[in-house]
Design a protein around this motif. Sequence first.
Motif, PDB file in Angstrom:
ATOM      1  N   HIS A  79       3.435   0.282  39.384  1.00 44.70           N
ATOM      2  CA  HIS A  79       4.651   0.710  40.087  1.00 44.70           C
ATOM      3  C   HIS A  79       4.597   0.288  41.553  1.00 44.70           C
ATOM      4  O   HIS A  79       5.593  -0.187  42.115  1.00 44.70           O
ATOM      5  CB  HIS A  79       4.797   2.224  39.959  1.00 44.70           C
ATOM      6  CG  HIS A  79       6.011   2.773  40.635  1.00 44.70           C
ATOM      7  ND1 HIS A  79       7.284   2.520  40.186  1.00 44.70           N
ATOM      8  CD2 HIS A  79       6.144   3.563  41.734  1.00 44.70           C
ATOM      9  CE1 HIS A  79       8.158   3.137  40.978  1.00 44.70           C
ATOM     10  NE2 HIS A  79       7.477   3.777  41.924  1.00 44.70           N
ATOM     11  N   LEU A  80       3.440   0.456  42.191  1.00 38.67           N
ATOM     12  CA  LEU A  80       3.303   0.074  43.594  1.00 38.67           C
ATOM     13  C   LEU A  80       3.368  -1.441  43.765  1.00 38.67           C
ATOM     14  O   LEU A  80       3.853  -1.929  44.785  1.00 38.67           O
ATOM     15  CB  LEU A  80       1.988   0.613  44.160  1.00 38.67           C
ATOM     16  CG  LEU A  80       1.940   2.123  44.375  1.00 38.67           C
ATOM     17  CD1 LEU A  80       0.548   2.548  44.791  1.00 38.67           C
ATOM     18  CD2 LEU A  80       2.948   2.569  45.399  1.00 38.67           C
ATOM     19  N   ASP A  81       2.869  -2.177  42.773  1.00 39.10           N
ATOM     20  CA  ASP A  81       2.930  -3.635  42.851  1.00 39.10           C
ATOM     21  C   ASP A  81       4.360  -4.138  42.811  1.00 39.10           C
ATOM     22  O   ASP A  81       4.695  -5.128  43.466  1.00 39.10           O
ATOM     23  CB  ASP A  81       2.117  -4.270  41.714  1.00 39.10           C
ATOM     24  CG  ASP A  81       0.620  -4.070  41.898  1.00 39.10           C
ATOM     25  OD1 ASP A  81       0.200  -3.782  43.042  1.00 39.10           O
ATOM     26  OD2 ASP A  81      -0.120  -4.195  40.905  1.00 39.10           O
ATOM     27  N   THR A  82       5.224  -3.462  42.067  1.00 41.61           N
ATOM     28  CA  THR A  82       6.620  -3.895  41.975  1.00 41.61           C
ATOM     29  C   THR A  82       7.432  -3.471  43.195  1.00 41.61           C
ATOM     30  O   THR A  82       8.422  -4.091  43.527  1.00 41.61           O
ATOM     31  CB  THR A  82       7.298  -3.354  40.707  1.00 41.61           C
ATOM     32  OG1 THR A  82       7.256  -1.931  40.722  1.00 41.61           O
ATOM     33  CG2 THR A  82       6.620  -3.898  39.459  1.00 41.61           C
ATOM     34  N   GLN A  83       7.011  -2.393  43.869  1.00 43.54           N
ATOM     35  CA  GLN A  83       7.712  -1.896  45.059  1.00 43.54           C
ATOM     36  C   GLN A  83       6.708  -1.613  46.172  1.00 43.54           C
ATOM     37  O   GLN A  83       6.341  -0.464  46.430  1.00 43.54           O
ATOM     38  CB  GLN A  83       8.487  -0.624  44.720  1.00 43.54           C
ATOM     39  CG  GLN A  83       9.574  -0.831  43.701  1.00 43.54           C
ATOM     40  CD  GLN A  83      10.304   0.460  43.389  1.00 43.54           C
ATOM     41  OE1 GLN A  83       9.922   1.534  43.821  1.00 43.54           O
ATOM     42  NE2 GLN A  83      11.370   0.343  42.624  1.00 43.54           N
ATOM     43  N   PRO A  84       6.239  -2.645  46.872  1.00 45.41           N
ATOM     44  CA  PRO A  84       5.179  -2.448  47.871  1.00 45.41           C
ATOM     45  C   PRO A  84       5.582  -1.553  49.046  1.00 45.41           C
ATOM     46  O   PRO A  84       4.729  -0.943  49.676  1.00 45.41           O
ATOM     47  CB  PRO A  84       4.860  -3.875  48.337  1.00 45.41           C
ATOM     48  CG  PRO A  84       6.002  -4.704  47.914  1.00 45.41           C
ATOM     49  CD  PRO A  84       6.650  -4.020  46.761  1.00 45.41           C
ATOM     50  N   GLY A  85       6.857  -1.435  49.340  1.00 45.68           N
ATOM     51  CA  GLY A  85       7.300  -0.595  50.453  1.00 45.68           C
ATOM     52  C   GLY A  85       7.202   0.894  50.179  1.00 45.68           C
ATOM     53  O   GLY A  85       7.266   1.716  51.098  1.00 45.68           O
TER      54      GLY A  85
END
Length: 74
Positions: free
Chosen positions: A4-10
């Motif tokens: 999940h963090l990889d797809t939305q780094p912000g």
Amino acid sequence: MQKHLDTQPGMMRLRRQTVEHPFGTLKDWVGATHFLTRTLAHVSTEMSLHVLAYNMKRVIKIIRFTGLIEAVVA
């Protein structure tokens, strides 16, 4: 979670900002460069009191003191 963090780094940046604010405020209020007590149980109690005071102050600021009293009575 990492996917999940990889797809939305912000998102992690937003999470850090959201979580860090209360701790920074607590440190500023009490000069919390260190705890006044020792042992995990006592430090946990001290931190709990700081967090309780922080939450109460926020509630009073958001709903005003009269709103807090009405909520407690209800």
